[in-house]
Design a protein around this motif. Structure first.
Motif, short mmCIF file in Angstrom:
data_model
loop_
_atom_site.label_atom_id
_atom_site.label_comp_id
_atom_site.label_asym_id
_atom_site.label_seq_id
_atom_site.Cartn_x
_atom_site.Cartn_y
_atom_site.Cartn_z
N PRO A 1 121.38 29.76 53.33
CA PRO A 1 122.58 30.59 53.20
C PRO A 1 123.44 30.21 52.00
CG PRO A 1 122.24 30.03 55.50
CD PRO A 1 121.27 29.20 54.69
N ALA A 2 123.57 28.90 51.73
CA ALA A 2 124.38 28.46 50.58
C ALA A 2 123.74 28.88 49.27
CB ALA A 2 124.58 26.96 50.64
N ALA B 1 121.39 38.77 52.56
CA ALA B 1 121.57 38.68 51.11
C ALA B 1 120.99 39.92 50.44
CB ALA B 1 120.88 37.43 50.57
N PRO B 2 121.66 40.46 49.43
CA PRO B 2 121.20 41.67 48.77
C PRO B 2 120.11 41.41 47.73
CG PRO B 2 123.25 40.98 47.78
CD PRO B 2 122.97 40.01 48.91
N ILE B 3 119.04 40.75 48.14
CA ILE B 3 117.95 40.47 47.21
C ILE B 3 117.08 41.72 47.07
CG2 ILE B 3 117.95 37.98 47.60
CD1 ILE B 3 115.61 38.32 49.50
N CYS B 4 116.47 41.87 45.91
CA CYS B 4 115.72 43.10 45.64
C CYS B 4 114.27 42.85 45.29
CB CYS B 4 116.39 43.87 44.51
SG CYS B 4 116.43 42.98 42.95
N CYS B 5 113.85 41.58 45.21
CA CYS B 5 112.51 41.30 44.70
C CYS B 5 112.01 39.96 45.22
CB CYS B 5 112.56 41.27 43.17
SG CYS B 5 110.99 40.95 42.37
N ASN B 6 110.70 39.87 45.43
CA ASN B 6 110.03 38.61 45.73
C ASN B 6 108.86 38.49 44.76
OD1 ASN B 6 109.25 36.23 47.04
ND2 ASN B 6 108.09 37.30 48.62
N LEU C 1 111.61 35.48 54.08
CA LEU C 1 112.21 36.76 53.71
C LEU C 1 113.07 37.30 54.85
CD1 LEU C 1 109.22 38.54 51.92
CD2 LEU C 1 111.38 37.83 50.86
N ARG C 2 112.57 37.18 56.08
CA ARG C 2 113.35 37.66 57.22
C ARG C 2 114.67 36.90 57.33
NH1 ARG C 2 108.28 37.56 59.89
NH2 ARG C 2 107.44 39.66 60.16
N ARG C 3 114.61 35.59 57.14
CA ARG C 3 115.86 34.80 57.19
C ARG C 3 116.83 35.28 56.13
NH1 ARG C 3 115.28 28.68 56.58
NH2 ARG C 3 117.54 28.89 56.83
N ALA C 4 116.32 35.48 54.92
CA ALA C 4 117.19 35.85 53.81
C ALA C 4 117.79 37.24 54.00
CB ALA C 4 116.41 35.80 52.49
N VAL C 5 116.96 38.18 54.43
CA VAL C 5 117.39 39.58 54.48
C VAL C 5 118.08 39.93 55.80
CG1 VAL C 5 116.55 41.96 54.46
CG2 VAL C 5 115.59 40.29 52.87
N GLU C 6 117.52 39.44 56.91
CA GLU C 6 118.02 39.87 58.22
C GLU C 6 119.08 38.94 58.80
OE1 GLU C 6 114.63 40.70 60.77
OE2 GLU C 6 113.51 41.49 59.05
N GLU C 7 118.95 37.64 58.55
CA GLU C 7 119.94 36.70 59.08
C GLU C 7 121.10 36.51 58.10
OE1 GLU C 7 118.17 33.05 60.47
OE2 GLU C 7 116.44 34.10 61.31
N VAL C 8 120.76 36.17 56.86
CA VAL C 8 121.81 35.91 55.86
C VAL C 8 122.33 37.23 55.28
CG1 VAL C 8 122.35 34.67 53.73
CG2 VAL C 8 120.69 33.71 55.34
N LYS D 1 111.72 47.13 53.43
CA LYS D 1 113.12 46.86 53.06
C LYS D 1 113.46 47.42 51.68
CE LYS D 1 113.90 44.51 56.83
NZ LYS D 1 114.82 45.04 57.87
N ASP D 2 112.57 48.24 51.12
CA ASP D 2 112.78 48.83 49.80
C ASP D 2 113.01 47.76 48.74
OD1 ASP D 2 113.01 50.86 47.90
OD2 ASP D 2 115.18 50.96 48.11
N MET D 3 112.17 46.72 48.79
CA MET D 3 112.24 45.64 47.82
C MET D 3 110.95 45.62 46.99
SD MET D 3 113.79 42.78 50.43
CE MET D 3 113.50 41.41 49.31
N ALA D 4 111.05 45.06 45.79
CA ALA D 4 109.90 45.01 44.89
C ALA D 4 109.11 43.73 45.06
CB ALA D 4 110.39 45.12 43.45
N LEU D 5 107.83 43.79 44.70
CA LEU D 5 106.99 42.60 44.59
C LEU D 5 106.56 42.47 43.15
CD1 LEU D 5 104.11 41.40 46.90
CD2 LEU D 5 103.81 41.44 44.43
N THR D 6 106.81 41.31 42.55
CA THR D 6 106.30 41.02 41.21
C THR D 6 105.13 40.07 41.35
OG1 THR D 6 108.49 41.28 40.22
CG2 THR D 6 106.82 40.14 38.92
N ALA D 7 103.98 40.46 40.84
CA ALA D 7 102.75 39.67 40.95
C ALA D 7 102.61 38.74 39.77
CB ALA D 7 101.55 40.60 41.03
#
Length: 275
Positions: free
Chosen positions: A114-115, A151-156, A142-149, A176-182
């Protein structure tokens, strides 16, 4: 060049990876890529080449606003104060006031998630990063970051290629309408060893690497950042965009063994089925 849009992100699907490019060779590669039409450049604090990328960003006639620039903070700098120092250093080296995407490079086993995510949000609010995200996060993280925290992240950004299945992570990101960069999209040069890919390549007058790259880029929400220092390699990757794979080609690629992971440091998260 197709562009991915997700939560405000606008990122060209094909980018230039710079891992292991250093110094003048890196600057030359980035300048060459930009002159050939690339508009997505990927670097990281750990690569030790942000200064060389910055030289290219400063020297190119391409406007800064037209370049998507990604960098990443290393996993041992995830305390907020350390992240702040890392960001300031990266911006100075990159010779820019902001980056388009700032990522946590790897999750640290003992990190305060979270920090760390809160500091990413602060960078976005301060205008230092237009968008924020993560790299090498499994679905549990990802679940922790998006669903618990939340956070407005857009990419992994994760290792993803024709020899490695990432359907679990990709399915979550799409939901979650997020991008994946390979990264490592060409399987570190091992694709030519696959006779199935060689046959598809021969059918299209292409190379196995071009076939595998187009297979990735044809997927919704997926970008790819192959490292390419030589002009010929950069152009070959651009030319892959002109391929048209058919359903038979995709079925053959889907049938390849997909259990080969090339990047597996000791501090990596668990990639098992439960993750």
């Amino acid at each position: 060049m197709q562009t991915i849009t997700a939560h405000g992100l606008r990122m060209p699907k094909l980018g230039l990876g710079t891992w292991r490019l250093k110094g003048e060779a890196c600057t030359t590669a980035v300048l060459g890529a930009l002159s050939r039409g690339y508009r997505h450049i990927d670097t990281a604090q750990m690569y030790g080449n942000e200064d060389a990328v910055g030289e290219a960003i400063a020297a190119t006639p391409v406007p800064r606003a037209d370049i998507h620039l990604t960098t990443k903070v290393w996993w041992d700098n995830l305390a907020p104060a350390a992240m702040q120092r890392a960001m300031e250093t990266s911006l100075k080296l990159l010779k820019t006031d902001y980056v388009d995407l700032y990522l946590i490079h790897w999750p640290a086993p003992d990190m305060d998630l979270p920090a760390a995510l809160g500091q990413l949000v602060a960078f976005k609010e301060q205008g230092l990063a237009r968008n924020i995200g993560v790299s090498n996060f499994n679905t549990a993280l990802l679940r922790r970051a998006v669903e618990e925290v939340q956070a407005p992240i857009c990419c992994n950004q994760v290792e993803y290629h024709a020899l490695l299945d990432q359907s679990k992570v990709l399915g979550y990101l799409r939901g979650k309408d997020m991008a994946l960069t390979a990264y490592c999209p060409l399987a570190q040069g091992r694709l030519a060893e696959q006779p199935e890919l060689a046959a598809i390549a021969a059918k299209h007058g292409a190379t196995p690497a071009q076939v595998a790259l187009k297979w990735l880029l044809d997927q919704d929400g997926v970008a790819a950042i192959p490292k390419a220092g030589r002009a010929e390699s950069q152009q070959a990757n651009l030319d892959a965009l002109n391929l048209t794979l058919d359903d038979a080609d995709r079925a053959i690629i889907a049938g390849l063994p997909k259990t080969t992971r090339f990047v597996a440091p000791a501090f990596a998260p668990a990639w098992d089925e439960a993750a």
